[in-house]
Design an enzyme around this catalytic site. Sequence first.
Site: not given
Length: 287
Positions: A13, A41, A131, A167, A228, A270
Amino acid sequence: MKTIEIDCDSGFCFGVMSAIQRAEKELITNDELYCLGDIVHNSQEVVRLQKKGLKIINHEELGRIYNKKVLFRAHGEPPSTYEVANQNSIHIIDATCPVVLQLQKKIQKIYQSFANTKSQIVLFGRSKHAEVSALVGQTNGNAIVIESKNDIQQIDFAKNIYLFSQTTMFVDDFKEIVKEIENKIIHPIIFSSFNTICHQMVNRINHIRKFAVQHNLLLFVAGDNSSNGTILFNECRRANLNTYLISDEKDIQSEWFNGIKSVGICGATSTPKWLMEKIALSLIPFH
């Protein structure tokens, strides 16, 4: 097997890409650069950057170094980390994702506006995620972290509630939590929810569902500790049961490809593109 396709929307991202680019830029002109925690990660990408000179340290080690350059990764850091860095004359290279930084400021602003009112900040996210730790830090450690709707008993329903999200969470789960809280709210308690899930994450979920059904078999590439990655993999699996989670080409099993004509390769925010390309090349013998 006739076709192998790498999902064009998979890969880093904006926030992760920016952090890695800043690290690489520093390593061109400096022999030494520290990073507070894994820069991303994904262990393969971390190793690649370590070979260029990046040194991964933890918060305890940060307190023992002085006059060094330290990169703060996209996940962000709590105010206490900046205090330690400043005390130790650390040169901070702040690669906090702009989306995360905006969220930090919003949480801090609302928290500081509480004064003596009976209010609380609630965060939907992974309690041990970097985060989330940084977001909790904006409230002096007072935010309540919930990982699912089953955790809402931790909330004090006698106080006003301000709900935010990490997020990279799943938006449908956030909506379920909002409904659960709304059902328990009693007037005059105030409940305000802020959908702070990154739009890139939402768009990727929608795209990856479509990508998954276009192939007989899916290889989803992600690190074991990617938040994610877990969410995106589960969405792939829902759309196509013939989906396998792998960290690199060594996880691939030849029997997966019996009778398979089309393979799709995708990954987390990631997951580096070069790793997906490497995996695609490793599939050539199965053609």
